[in-house]
Structure formats: C-alpha cells, structure tokens
Design a protein around this motif. Structure first.
Motif, PDB file in Angstrom:
ATOM      1  N   LEU A 161     -44.140  45.770  38.031  1.00  0.00           N
ATOM      2  CA  LEU A 161     -44.498  44.741  37.066  1.00  0.00           C
ATOM      3  C   LEU A 161     -43.260  44.037  36.528  1.00  0.00           C
ATOM      4  CD1 LEU A 161     -46.811  43.402  35.507  1.00  0.00           C
ATOM      5  CD2 LEU A 161     -46.511  45.141  33.722  1.00  0.00           C
ATOM      6  N   THR A 214     -42.611  40.108  37.100  1.00  0.00           N
ATOM      7  CA  THR A 214     -42.400  39.289  35.906  1.00  0.00           C
ATOM      8  C   THR A 214     -41.042  38.604  35.956  1.00  0.00           C
ATOM      9  OG1 THR A 214     -43.767  40.814  34.602  1.00  0.00           O
ATOM     10  CG2 THR A 214     -42.328  39.312  33.385  1.00  0.00           C
ATOM     11  N   LEU A 268     -40.428  34.554  35.887  1.00  0.00           N
ATOM     12  CA  LEU A 268     -39.603  33.950  34.833  1.00  0.00           C
ATOM     13  C   LEU A 268     -38.385  33.247  35.415  1.00  0.00           C
ATOM     14  CD1 LEU A 268     -39.728  36.727  32.076  1.00  0.00           C
ATOM     15  CD2 LEU A 268     -40.945  34.547  32.111  1.00  0.00           C
ATOM     16  N   LEU A 294     -48.669  33.387  31.095  1.00  0.00           N
ATOM     17  CA  LEU A 294     -49.526  34.535  30.818  1.00  0.00           C
ATOM     18  C   LEU A 294     -50.972  34.242  31.183  1.00  0.00           C
ATOM     19  CD1 LEU A 294     -48.109  35.767  27.390  1.00  0.00           C
ATOM     20  CD2 LEU A 294     -47.854  36.871  29.614  1.00  0.00           C
ATOM     21  N   TYR A 347     -51.075  34.037  35.237  1.00  0.00           N
ATOM     22  CA  TYR A 347     -50.666  35.150  36.096  1.00  0.00           C
ATOM     23  C   TYR A 347     -51.097  36.526  35.578  1.00  0.00           C
ATOM     24  CZ  TYR A 347     -47.877  31.746  38.634  1.00  0.00           C
ATOM     25  OH  TYR A 347     -47.482  30.664  39.385  1.00  0.00           O
ATOM     26  N   TRP A 348     -51.969  36.586  34.568  1.00  0.00           N
ATOM     27  CA  TRP A 348     -52.429  37.898  34.102  1.00  0.00           C
ATOM     28  C   TRP A 348     -53.130  38.717  35.186  1.00  0.00           C
ATOM     29  CZ3 TRP A 348     -57.516  39.082  34.502  1.00  0.00           C
ATOM     30  CH2 TRP A 348     -58.427  38.030  34.532  1.00  0.00           C
TER      31      TRP A 348
END
Length: 357
Positions: free
Chosen positions: A18, A22, A26, A42, A45-46
């Motif tokens: 994760l 992430t 970013l 968020l 891409y949750w």
C-alpha cells in the motif's frame, strides 16, 4: 515419537504494498502526470485497498477465493472511477455487496483444501462476478422495475412545502411543472422499494412529501444510471424545499424557482446545486461524506458560510473569501439575497460561477 509439523505463517505485504502504490500515485501527481487534488486521488483510487488486500490474502496463504474476488471487485470499482464502466463505484458497491458474503462463504468452504481446489473456487467466484456485470451491462433494462408517475395539483395555494426523502438512489429536481401542477414527474423503483407521495392543503399552503415506505437493501434502477426520482416543480409558487438522501446523489437545478428556504442533505454521496439568478432565500446544505458542487449564475448575490473539516475546497477566482465566509461577485453581508450554510466534515467542495450559455 510423533513429529509435530509447525506451519509458519507467511508475512503479509498489505502495508508495504500500500505504501509503494500510494507513493507511486503521489509521485505521478507531483510531477504532473496525474493532475488531481489529494481528495480527488482518494475518491478515485480507494479501490486499491481491495486490490492490495486481495494480494495480501493470497500471499499469506489464507485462501484464493476471497483474494481473487477482492481483486476483481477492486478492479471493477477502479474501472468505474476511471470512467471505463458506465456506472459509478458507489452504484456498483450498492448492488454487488452481497457478492462479498458469497465470496466469504466460498472461502470458508475451500479454505484448507489443495491449492488447485482453492484456485477453482476463486475462478468460480470471479466468473460469477463477470456474468453479473455482463448481465447488467447488456440486459439492465430487463430488471423488474416500475415507473410510477407523480403529480400534485397546485390549485389556489399561496405557497408550498416540498419534502423528498429516500434511503438510497438519485433525486433530480428542477423547474418546469406544467401550469396547474405543483409537482410533476416520476419515480423508478424495483420490487424491493416503494415510494409513497402525500399531498394536502392547509390554510392555502400545499404540503407535498415523497418518501420510501420500505427498507431497501440495494435499489436497482434499470441501467444503473436512470434517475430514480425525477421531478419538476412549479416556478411561480413560493417554495420551502427539504431533500434528504442516505446514500446516493441529488441534482437540484433551482433555476427559475421561487424559493423561500432550502434544506438539502446527502449523508454519503454527491450533491449538485445550481442556484437561481434572482431570488431571496436561506438554505443549508449537509454532506458528511462526499462532494458538493455549487454553480452560481452571473449576477447572483450569494453568501456562503462554510463549516468544514477534512474538506478539499475549490472556489472560483471570482469569489471573495473572508474567514469561513465566501461571497459571490458583488455580494456583501448587507446585500446578499441568498445566504447558504454548508456543513461538510469530509469530502470535496466546489463553488464556481455558472458559464453563460
């Protein structure tokens, strides 16, 4: 002497993977490849939580069924958020969540069996998801839905209270009811759901309400995108409008309406408002989790009072900001004719001018 075999548990990769995913997202955002705000990232891409969780479940040796189903659902939700599917991830989640129960049951059945049997169970679950998605994509209109007309006569009323309340789904409201009608429109629901309207006149005030009268587990609206409640109201009658949705979306086009008060709430989902150009009213918008988008016509004098916490706010450059207050061009505390309070603890808020047509 008996030999006791100790089965070592494989380390998980959820948090490391994760962090890597992430970080990649970013990084792409900071170098301009993905141009979105943090909150937008968020919201989009949750579903990666499902993908990473499914991989972690498989690698730790806890079963293929749940892992493969989690990956498949995550891919479907992510595809919906990225625009590759004609439905929103919320629509899919509201309709496909029982598959999680089926996957859990299959996982318990095949857990402890040979890897071949576990993979077979996972393939079976994914095939079931694929068939269901295919069915809705190509045969959504075949679902058992009922479209019911909704009307209320205006008569000689001097004003009206309109209350709309649904547990889940979509509410569309705009001006344009034919002469002689306060409300004109239709509701679309399944056999699980039932919407009941009530209308009475007291002291020349019309009171119209439309609400769910049954507990809906997951409403299905034909092709997943057709409005569930689509209503037009009279533009000439002073109105007090109250709308409430548990999970879903509201699209309120207030252009041309004669509003005295507006109270709109979406607990989880989206709220889209188009304000009238010339009107005088007070309102309150509540959206604990989700997004609010407000379009302000040129020349409208509006003051917004913001009560936000973890909210990504985008305000057009034409507006002025003073503390927790936002003013449309030319509006002040003294001359603002529309005064709207916005409650949004978590989500995204967009306030912008409406483009001239």
């Amino acid at each position: 002497m008996e030999t006791v075999e100790i089965k070592r548990r494989r380390p998980g990769i959820f948090w490391p993977l994760l962090l890597i995913v992430t970080g990649v997202i970013l990084l792409l955002n900071t170098i301009g490849v993905i141009q979105r705000s943090i909150w937008d990232l968020l919201l989009v891409y949750w579903p990666l939580l499902f993908l990473v969780g499914g991989l972690d479940h498989i690698i730790r040796g806890e079963g293929w069924v749940w892992g493969l189903v989690s990956i498949a659902l995550g891919a479907a939700f992510l595809g919906a958020n990225l625009g590759y599917l004609p439905w929103s991830s919320l629509s899919l989640l509201l309709r496909l969540w029982p598959l999680l129960l089926i996957a859990l049951g299959l996982d318990l059945i095949f857990k402890g069996h040979s890897p071949v049997m576990s993979i077979l169970g996972g393939v079976l679950a994914i095939a079931m998801i694929a068939v269901i998605v295919w069915y809705f994509f190509f045969n959504g209109s075949a679902l058992h839905t009922v479209t019911t007309p909704v009307q209320a006569e205006s008569g000689d009323i001097s004003s009206a209270n309109i209350r709309l309340s649904n547990a889940v789904g979509l509410i569309e409201l705009s001006s344009g009811a034919p002469e002689g009608l306060l409300v004109d429109g239709a509701t679309t629901q399944t056999y699980q759901d039932e919407a009941t309207s009530r209308y009475e006149v007291t002291d020349s005030v019309g009171n119209f309400s439309l609400s769910n009268t049954s507990v809906t587990i997951a409403p299905v609206s034909g092709d997943f995108t057709r409005p569930e409640w689509s209503l037009k109201v009279s533009p000439g009658i002073p109105l007090l409008i109250t709308t409430s949705t548990g999970a879903g979306r509201q699209v309120l086009d207030l252009t041309g309406l004669n509003l005295e008060n507006l109270d709109a709430t979406v607990a989880l989902g989206d709220l889209a408002i188009t304000l009238p150009k010339e009107d005088s009213f007070e309102g309150e918008l509540s959206n604990p989790i989700g997004s609010i988008r407000i379009l302000v016509p040129q020349g409208a004098l509006v003051r917004f009072n913001l009560d936000t916490a973890m909210t990504a706010t985008t305000i057009g450059p034409e507006f002025s900001v003073s503390g927790d207050r936002v003013y449309s061009p030319g509006a002040t505390d003294d001359n603002a004719t529309m005064r709207i309070k916005i409650n949004q603890p978590m989500g995204r808020l967009v306030i912008q001018m409406k483009s001239e047509e």
